[in-house]
Structures are given as C-alpha cells and as structure tokens.
Write a protein that holds these residues in place. Structure first.
Motif, PDB file in Angstrom:
ATOM      1  N   ILE A   1       0.833  -1.207   0.000  1.00  0.00           N
ATOM      2  CA  ILE A   1       0.000   0.000   0.000  1.00  0.00           C
ATOM      3  C   ILE A   1       0.863   1.251   0.000  1.00  0.00           C
ATOM      4  O   ILE A   1       0.555   2.222  -0.698  1.00  0.00           O
ATOM      5  N   GLY A   2       1.949   1.259   0.758  1.00  0.00           N
ATOM      6  CA  GLY A   2       2.836   2.426   0.798  1.00  0.00           C
ATOM      7  C   GLY A   2       3.431   2.723  -0.572  1.00  0.00           C
ATOM      8  O   GLY A   2       3.472   3.877  -1.001  1.00  0.00           O
ATOM      9  N   ALA A   3       3.873   1.687  -1.274  1.00  0.00           N
ATOM     10  CA  ALA A   3       4.426   1.892  -2.620  1.00  0.00           C
ATOM     11  C   ALA A   3       3.347   2.408  -3.566  1.00  0.00           C
ATOM     12  O   ALA A   3       3.593   3.335  -4.351  1.00  0.00           O
ATOM     13  N   ASP A   4       2.138   1.833  -3.471  1.00  0.00           N
ATOM     14  CA  ASP A   4       1.027   2.325  -4.293  1.00  0.00           C
ATOM     15  C   ASP A   4       0.715   3.780  -3.956  1.00  0.00           C
ATOM     16  O   ASP A   4       0.448   4.590  -4.850  1.00  0.00           O
TER      17      ASP A   4
ATOM     18  N   ILE B   1       0.843   9.544  -5.208  1.00  0.00           N
ATOM     19  CA  ILE B   1       1.281  10.898  -4.847  1.00  0.00           C
ATOM     20  C   ILE B   1       2.067  11.520  -5.996  1.00  0.00           C
ATOM     21  O   ILE B   1       1.865  12.687  -6.343  1.00  0.00           O
ATOM     22  N   GLU B   2       2.964  10.749  -6.601  1.00  0.00           N
ATOM     23  CA  GLU B   2       3.760  11.281  -7.714  1.00  0.00           C
ATOM     24  C   GLU B   2       2.866  11.657  -8.897  1.00  0.00           C
ATOM     25  O   GLU B   2       3.017  12.743  -9.482  1.00  0.00           O
ATOM     26  N   ALA B   3       1.931  10.790  -9.254  1.00  0.00           N
ATOM     27  CA  ALA B   3       1.019  11.089 -10.369  1.00  0.00           C
ATOM     28  C   ALA B   3       0.146  12.303 -10.033  1.00  0.00           C
ATOM     29  O   ALA B   3      -0.064  13.177 -10.890  1.00  0.00           O
TER      30      ALA B   3
ATOM     31  N   GLY C   1       1.231  20.084 -11.324  1.00  0.00           N
ATOM     32  CA  GLY C   1       2.373  20.869 -11.769  1.00  0.00           C
ATOM     33  C   GLY C   1       3.546  20.863 -10.812  1.00  0.00           C
ATOM     34  O   GLY C   1       4.451  21.686 -10.916  1.00  0.00           O
ATOM     35  N   VAL C   2       3.564  19.912  -9.894  1.00  0.00           N
ATOM     36  CA  VAL C   2       4.658  19.781  -8.929  1.00  0.00           C
ATOM     37  C   VAL C   2       5.866  19.165  -9.635  1.00  0.00           C
ATOM     38  O   VAL C   2       5.720  18.239 -10.422  1.00  0.00           O
ATOM     39  N   THR C   3       7.060  19.697  -9.345  1.00  0.00           N
ATOM     40  CA  THR C   3       8.279  19.188  -9.988  1.00  0.00           C
ATOM     41  C   THR C   3       9.198  18.448  -9.019  1.00  0.00           C
ATOM     42  O   THR C   3      10.200  17.886  -9.438  1.00  0.00           O
ATOM     43  N   ALA C   4       8.864  18.444  -7.726  1.00  0.00           N
ATOM     44  CA  ALA C   4       9.690  17.742  -6.739  1.00  0.00           C
ATOM     45  C   ALA C   4       8.841  17.354  -5.536  1.00  0.00           C
ATOM     46  O   ALA C   4       7.872  18.040  -5.193  1.00  0.00           O
ATOM     47  N   ILE C   5       9.212  16.248  -4.914  1.00  0.00           N
ATOM     48  CA  ILE C   5       8.595  15.801  -3.667  1.00  0.00           C
ATOM     49  C   ILE C   5       9.689  15.765  -2.616  1.00  0.00           C
ATOM     50  O   ILE C   5      10.734  15.157  -2.826  1.00  0.00           O
TER      51      ILE C   5
END
Length: 141
Positions: free
Chosen positions: A90-93, A98-100, A106-110
């Motif tokens: 679940i964490g990986a999903d 979150i990345e998608a 329009g986020v370029t970094a986490i």
C-alpha cells in the motif's frame, strides 16, 4: 482489498485526528492538536484518507510550496497506515499515486522528512527513489 486515496474536505478532515494523535511523539494534547490541524487546513495543505473499500485505514497530508532550488514542490506529511495493512504494497502504491497527483498539479519535486531513528522508513523511501539530501533541524522558541 480495494485501496483508495481520497482528499478530505475541511468538514470531514477531523476523521484522521486519531491517527495524528497516535503518531504524536511530542504528546501534544488533543485540543491543541485539533487547533493546529484546523490551522493547517487553512494553509497550503491538503488532508487525505486511505480507505480499504469504505473502511478508514490510514492518512497522509500534502504541503505545497515553491522553493528556489527545485520549483513547485510538495511534502507528504504524517503518512500513517494501520498496522494490519502494512507490508502489503500500500505504501508503494500510495507514493506512486502521490507522484502522479503531483504531476497533475504541476509539482516538480517531492520532499519529505522522516525521523532519524525510523530505519524502516529510510529503506522504504530509498526504494521509492528518494535520496537523502540533508538534515532537518528544529529549535522550539
């Protein structure tokens, strides 16, 4: 299992307060925790719930900011998944989601913080493609 991630509107966000209380290493009293959470909801912050079907099993939040060194970014905060649901992918999903979601916004970094002694989280974040870039310092005034 049918896992869903749902942004919470202000009026439903308090349902994740018990998880924030469990994670509360500083043992902030619930009334103060609630007050601070309400203030967070009025800032550049979004609260999310994690569900298995319609059962609440976890939470996380996202802080938005623009930084001179990486542009528009967000920071996942207080990621919590019920113990019975851990080590099931679940964490990986969640971090793929979150990345998608960030790309749509329009986020370029986490960026994120994790406690120094939380070694399992370090391994998890490395496996998700994060790199350690520094230390987080705190001084209460």
């Amino acid at each position: 299992m049918e896992i869903n991630f749902k942004q919470l509107h202000r009026e439903e966000a308090h349902q994740i307060l018990p998880y924030l209380d469990r994670m509360n290493a500083q043992k902030v009293p619930m009334d103060l925790l609630t007050e601070r959470f309400d203030e967070m909801l009025s800032q550049n912050y979004e609260a999310f719930a994690i569900y298995d079907h319609d059962q609440l099993i976890g939470c996380f939040g996202l802080w938005y900011m623009t930084r001179h060194y990486c542009g528009k970014s967000f920071e996942p905060d207080h990621v919590y998944i019920e113990e019975a649901y851990r080590s099931k992918g679940i964490g990986a999903d969640l971090f793929q989601w979150i990345e998608a979601y960030g790309k749509q916004k329009g986020v370029t970094a986490i960026e994120l913080n994790t406690y120094v002694e939380n070694f399992p989280s370090h391994k998890f974040y490395y496996n998700q493609g994060f790199v350690a870039r520094g230390y987080h310092f705190l001084k209460k005034i």
